[in-house]
Design a protein around this motif. Structure first.
Motif, PDB file in Angstrom:
ATOM      1  N   ASP A 131       0.844  -1.204   0.000  1.00 17.97           N
ATOM      2  CA  ASP A 131       0.000   0.000   0.000  1.00 17.97           C
ATOM      3  C   ASP A 131       0.877   1.251   0.000  1.00 17.97           C
ATOM      4  N   ARG A 141       2.708   1.840  -3.451  1.00 14.64           N
ATOM      5  CA  ARG A 141       1.847   2.399  -4.505  1.00 14.64           C
ATOM      6  C   ARG A 141       1.742   3.918  -4.435  1.00 14.64           C
ATOM      7  N   LYS A 181       2.720   7.687  -4.751  1.00 13.57           N
ATOM      8  CA  LYS A 181       3.660   8.476  -5.546  1.00 13.57           C
ATOM      9  C   LYS A 181       4.352   9.474  -4.627  1.00 13.57           C
TER      10      LYS A 181
END
Length: 81
Positions: free
Chosen positions: A9, A12, A14
């Motif tokens: 999590d 992922r 950015k």
């Protein structure tokens, strides 16, 4: 609501992105916070230096921010460190 948060999590996210996780228990929030601090050492990335994590016990939320290298350097330059 999510039951738990895994390192994927965080991977992922950015650079510069913030995400709020709504968890079932306060303990899950604190476990997620520990994972946020250990993920950069175990699974380093070229674009994210570290993760900031805060817990809201009343709402049972974990807020995670992916700090980029540029963002972190800017913070230290601002304080003359």
């Amino acid at each position: 609501m999510e039951r738990k948060v895994g390192y994927m999590d965080y991977m992922r996210l950015k650079p510069g992105e913030t995400r709020v996780f709504y968890l079932d228990t306060v303990k899950a929030c604190y476990n997620g916070r520990v994972l946020a601090y250990t993920t950069p050492k175990k699974h380093p990335r070229k674009d994210v230096k570290r993760y900031k994590a805060t817990v809201d016990e009343d709402e049972r939320t974990l807020t995670v921010h992916a700090v980029s290298f540029a963002e972190d350097d800017k913070h230290y330059d601002e304080f003359g460190i």
